[in-house]
Write an enzyme that holds these catalytic residues in place. Sequence first.
Site, PDB file in Angstrom:
ATOM      1  N   HIS A  22       0.808  -1.214   0.000  1.00  0.00           N
ATOM      2  CA  HIS A  22       0.000   0.000   0.000  1.00  0.00           C
ATOM      3  C   HIS A  22       0.847   1.272   0.000  1.00  0.00           C
ATOM      4  CE1 HIS A  22      -4.035  -1.830   0.839  1.00  0.00           C
ATOM      5  NE2 HIS A  22      -3.257  -2.836   1.179  1.00  0.00           N
ATOM      6  N   ASP A  56       3.040   9.804  -0.682  1.00  0.00           N
ATOM      7  CA  ASP A  56       1.870   9.001  -0.334  1.00  0.00           C
ATOM      8  C   ASP A  56       1.771   7.828  -1.298  1.00  0.00           C
ATOM      9  OD1 ASP A  56      -0.306   8.480   1.305  1.00  0.00           O
ATOM     10  OD2 ASP A  56      -1.162  10.478   1.050  1.00  0.00           O
TER      11      ASP A  56
END
Length: 359
Positions: free
Chosen positions: A55, A263
């Site tokens: 992720h 991110d």
Amino acid sequence: HWWHPYVDVNRRFASVVASAASPGDSIWVQDYQLQLVPGMLRSMGVTNRIGFFLHIPFPPVEIFGRLPWREEILEGLLGVDVIGFQTHRSLVNFGRSARAFTSATGPAETLTFEGRTVTTETVPISIDSAKYAGEAVTPAARHAATVLRAELGAPDIIVLGVDRLDYTKGIDQRLRAFETLLADRPDLRGKVVMVQVAVPSRQNVGEYQVIREQIERIVGRINGAYGGSGWVPVHYYYRSLEHAELMAHYMAADVMLVTPLRDGMNLVAKEYVAARTGDTGTLVLSEFAGAAEELKGATIVNPYDVDELAEALAASIDSDRAEQRSAMRMLRRRVDRWDVHRWAAHCLESIEGVGEPAF
């Protein structure tokens, strides 16, 4: 004191999975907390198909190579049949590290390791876009957005940021960019407000307390310098929002600032797009968010460059409806076509060895 507990936890997961897996089962391991599990399963004699999804970003080889346990982590991940990354950049970084620090060979997309082929692919995670779009057209949601706008003083433009309070999110740079905008554009004073939602995170960690204090000082400085009777430039919330509140903010916001310093994906960007059923609004997106590889209709910025960010914010405010519709329709098509259901189905098919390439 960090590494040994990490190994122990991974071993506990691997042991349970090894005892629970039946022939023909697929195993899907998620995220950086369990990077050793696939390799451990292979060492336990597990022959099932194993997939992994990371992720977070996979760093460049120059950064990853600093880890004392770089080989162990890579060999753990190379126990899979297929590994999915949020971005192509992460996929390439992984391939370079695998070739540099293990016996893996071949192109990043199909590495060979210990006689097995490890397939890698870019499969960015997504959201339930239909759910957000469906909620956005309800009378209750529209009313809530109207009420919110009135509560903010009925400004011409609402700029929104929604983030966990974390140093990676770039909230302080974003606020400085808004401050620069107000300094450079006196005509916008009294017409534009910024709403920044900072969801509490790791409140007992000293560094995060410092970040909160820094952000609150910047908010106070901006409001003290530019605020006036009936107009507060920055509305700052240090709390989480209920889902209905969040939807109201997405629907009311004319400009969405998603400008993290780094991110893996950032699903806030996709949630905003899905909620903009009228095809208006502008998304300003950091080039260092994984979503930037997908959402080509966004205004892409370097969040470290405060002046560039301020200019992008000004351009978004000045953009006309036709420009907004063109960009937002492109974004919505992308988010609608590759939603969380398609993402999950594709990942599982890839693990089973029957999936077509995602992109």
